[in-house]
Design a protein around this motif. Structure first.
Motif, mmCIF file in Angstrom:
data_model
loop_
_atom_site.group_PDB
_atom_site.id
_atom_site.type_symbol
_atom_site.label_atom_id
_atom_site.label_comp_id
_atom_site.label_asym_id
_atom_site.label_seq_id
_atom_site.Cartn_x
_atom_site.Cartn_y
_atom_site.Cartn_z
ATOM 1 N N GLY A 16 9.066 -6.352 8.511
ATOM 2 C CA GLY A 16 8.747 -5.582 7.315
ATOM 3 C C GLY A 16 7.323 -5.772 6.834
ATOM 4 O O GLY A 16 6.949 -5.287 5.770
ATOM 5 N N ASN A 17 6.527 -6.495 7.586
ATOM 6 C CA ASN A 17 5.123 -6.702 7.225
ATOM 7 C C ASN A 17 4.256 -5.705 7.984
ATOM 8 O O ASN A 17 4.708 -5.026 8.888
ATOM 9 C CB ASN A 17 4.695 -8.130 7.541
ATOM 10 C CG ASN A 17 5.479 -9.132 6.729
ATOM 11 O OD1 ASN A 17 5.748 -8.914 5.557
ATOM 12 N ND2 ASN A 17 5.880 -10.220 7.353
ATOM 13 N N ASN A 18 2.994 -5.671 7.631
ATOM 14 C CA ASN A 18 2.040 -4.773 8.294
ATOM 15 C C ASN A 18 2.511 -3.327 8.244
ATOM 16 O O ASN A 18 2.502 -2.627 9.241
ATOM 17 C CB ASN A 18 1.806 -5.207 9.740
ATOM 18 C CG ASN A 18 1.283 -6.612 9.833
ATOM 19 O OD1 ASN A 18 0.456 -7.008 9.039
ATOM 20 N ND2 ASN A 18 1.784 -7.370 10.779
ATOM 21 N N ARG A 32 0.341 3.041 0.339
ATOM 22 C CA ARG A 32 0.010 1.647 0.071
ATOM 23 C C ARG A 32 0.308 0.809 1.306
ATOM 24 O O ARG A 32 1.059 1.213 2.190
ATOM 25 C CB ARG A 32 0.774 1.112 -1.132
ATOM 26 C CG ARG A 32 2.261 0.951 -0.905
ATOM 27 C CD ARG A 32 2.947 0.444 -2.152
ATOM 28 N NE ARG A 32 4.369 0.212 -1.902
ATOM 29 C CZ ARG A 32 5.237 -0.138 -2.823
ATOM 30 N NH1 ARG A 32 4.835 -0.291 -4.079
ATOM 31 N NH2 ARG A 32 6.505 -0.336 -2.525
ATOM 32 N N GLU A 33 -0.289 -0.351 1.348
ATOM 33 C CA GLU A 33 -0.061 -1.317 2.420
ATOM 34 C C GLU A 33 0.937 -2.326 1.866
ATOM 35 O O GLU A 33 0.785 -2.804 0.745
ATOM 36 C CB GLU A 33 -1.389 -1.972 2.797
ATOM 37 C CG GLU A 33 -1.439 -2.548 4.175
ATOM 38 C CD GLU A 33 -0.857 -3.942 4.252
ATOM 39 O OE1 GLU A 33 -0.182 -4.242 5.236
ATOM 40 O OE2 GLU A 33 -1.069 -4.713 3.321
ATOM 41 N N SER A 34 1.964 -2.657 2.626
ATOM 42 C CA SER A 34 3.058 -3.481 2.113
ATOM 43 C C SER A 34 2.615 -4.854 1.626
ATOM 44 O O SER A 34 3.232 -5.412 0.722
ATOM 45 C CB SER A 34 4.161 -3.634 3.169
ATOM 46 O OG SER A 34 3.646 -4.261 4.318
ATOM 47 N N GLU A 35 1.560 -5.392 2.186
ATOM 48 C CA GLU A 35 1.095 -6.711 1.754
ATOM 49 C C GLU A 35 0.288 -6.657 0.459
ATOM 50 O O GLU A 35 0.042 -7.682 -0.151
ATOM 51 C CB GLU A 35 0.287 -7.375 2.866
ATOM 52 C CG GLU A 35 1.151 -7.748 4.059
ATOM 53 C CD GLU A 35 0.386 -8.485 5.133
ATOM 54 O OE1 GLU A 35 -0.864 -8.511 5.090
ATOM 55 O OE2 GLU A 35 1.037 -9.036 6.030
ATOM 56 N N SER A 36 -0.137 -5.459 0.047
ATOM 57 C CA SER A 36 -0.882 -5.272 -1.209
ATOM 58 C C SER A 36 -0.294 -4.088 -1.967
ATOM 59 O O SER A 36 -0.962 -3.061 -2.149
ATOM 60 C CB SER A 36 -2.364 -5.019 -0.914
ATOM 61 O OG SER A 36 -2.940 -6.086 -0.224
ATOM 62 N N PRO A 37 0.952 -4.207 -2.424
ATOM 63 C CA PRO A 37 1.622 -3.047 -3.014
ATOM 64 C C PRO A 37 1.043 -2.553 -4.332
ATOM 65 O O PRO A 37 1.365 -1.445 -4.755
ATOM 66 C CB PRO A 37 3.066 -3.531 -3.195
ATOM 67 C CG PRO A 37 2.967 -5.009 -3.258
ATOM 68 C CD PRO A 37 1.803 -5.384 -2.391
ATOM 69 N N THR A 38 0.178 -3.335 -4.969
ATOM 70 C CA THR A 38 -0.416 -2.876 -6.225
ATOM 71 C C THR A 38 -1.636 -1.989 -5.988
ATOM 72 O O THR A 38 -2.085 -1.310 -6.909
ATOM 73 C CB THR A 38 -0.823 -4.069 -7.110
ATOM 74 O OG1 THR A 38 -1.753 -4.882 -6.396
ATOM 75 C CG2 THR A 38 0.394 -4.893 -7.508
#
Length: 78
Positions: A16-18, A32-38
């Motif tokens: 679930g990463n990347n 959005r990128e999952s590691e930086s959802p904000t």
């Protein structure tokens, strides 16, 4: 951007990463990128479609370039 239904890319890894995630908004599409959802990028479907088309074309061109020897121009220095 709360309350959006985010969908992960089918190319995401099993953990679930990347991941690239997309959500439909009133004005277009949010990414959005999952590691930086904000951190969210918004665009319209036409712009995203053109980007994906260009990326796919570039990937295809890169694959063709790897199968052909590089062309060399034969120029003589003046």
């Amino acid at each position: 951007m709360s309350g959006l239904h985010w969908v992960k890319s089918s190319f995401s890894d099993e953990g679930g990463n990347n991941c690239v995630e997309l959500a439909s908004t009133e004005d277009g599409i949010a990414l959005r990128e999952s590691e930086s959802p904000t951190k969210v990028l918004t665009t319209c479907s036409g712009v995203l479609g053109a980007l994906l088309h260009s990326v796919k074309a570039g990937a295809s061109q890169a694959a063709v370039s790897r199968t052909r020897p590089a062309s060399r121009s034969s120029t003589t220095p003046r």
